[in-house]
Motif scaffolding. Structure first.
Motif: not given
Length: 154
Positions: A17, A61, A81-86, A97, A129, A133
């Motif tokens: 994150s 995303g 790549r973000l595990e927790k979207p921002l 993400d 995508c 993910r």
């Protein structure tokens, strides 16, 4: 042009994150330093300046932060790549993400636009995508991004 020409395998990163868009840009700056020897503060400043013109969150995303900078010979890419979207102020107001950053030479015109079009088309593909993910392995993420055929950009 192919994504493999602008995105090295060490230009891909997974983050659990991040606390803000600015912190994400700092992570991109650190990645740009390790991959390309660029000063992180200059990368962050260039990305923030560009973001000030309008958010680069393109929806679904995905964010495509990009900037032109002195000291580059060619267009360069970075992917996080973000595990927790921002929250990113995206056009569809959805959190981000998948982040593909492009850094281009200050005087580049057509090459920068071609790279932006290529990355945009690639990340508009829902199947790509979904694969990004579903995978957390850096090598796999790089392979997914670079395995496609060259896309002829305007």
């Amino acid at each position: 042009m192919q994504i493999s020409e602008i995105l090295p395998s060490d230009g891909v990163k997974m983050l659990a994150s991040t606390s803000s868009k600015k912190r994400l840009f700092q992570d991109l700056g650190d990645l740009a330093e390790s991959c390309y020897g660029l000063a992180p503060a200059r990368v962050v400043e260039a990305l923030l300046d560009r973001e000030g013109l309008g958010p680069t969150g393109v929806g679904h995303g995905v964010a495509l932060p990009h900037a032109r900078m002195e000291g580059l010979e060619q267009v360069r890419g970075l992917f996080i790549r973000l595990e927790k979207p921002l929250e990113f102020d995206s056009i569809d107001r959805q959190p981000v993400d998948l982040v593909f950053c492009l850094l281009a030479p200050d005087g580049s015109g057509v090459e920068h636009l071609k790279a932006l079009a290529l990355v945009s088309r690639t990340l508009r593909d829902a199947a790509i995508c979904q694969k990004l993910r579903a995978n957390g392995e850096i090598g796999t993420l790089h392979a997914i991004l670079t395995e496609g055929p060259a896309i002829q950009a305007a």
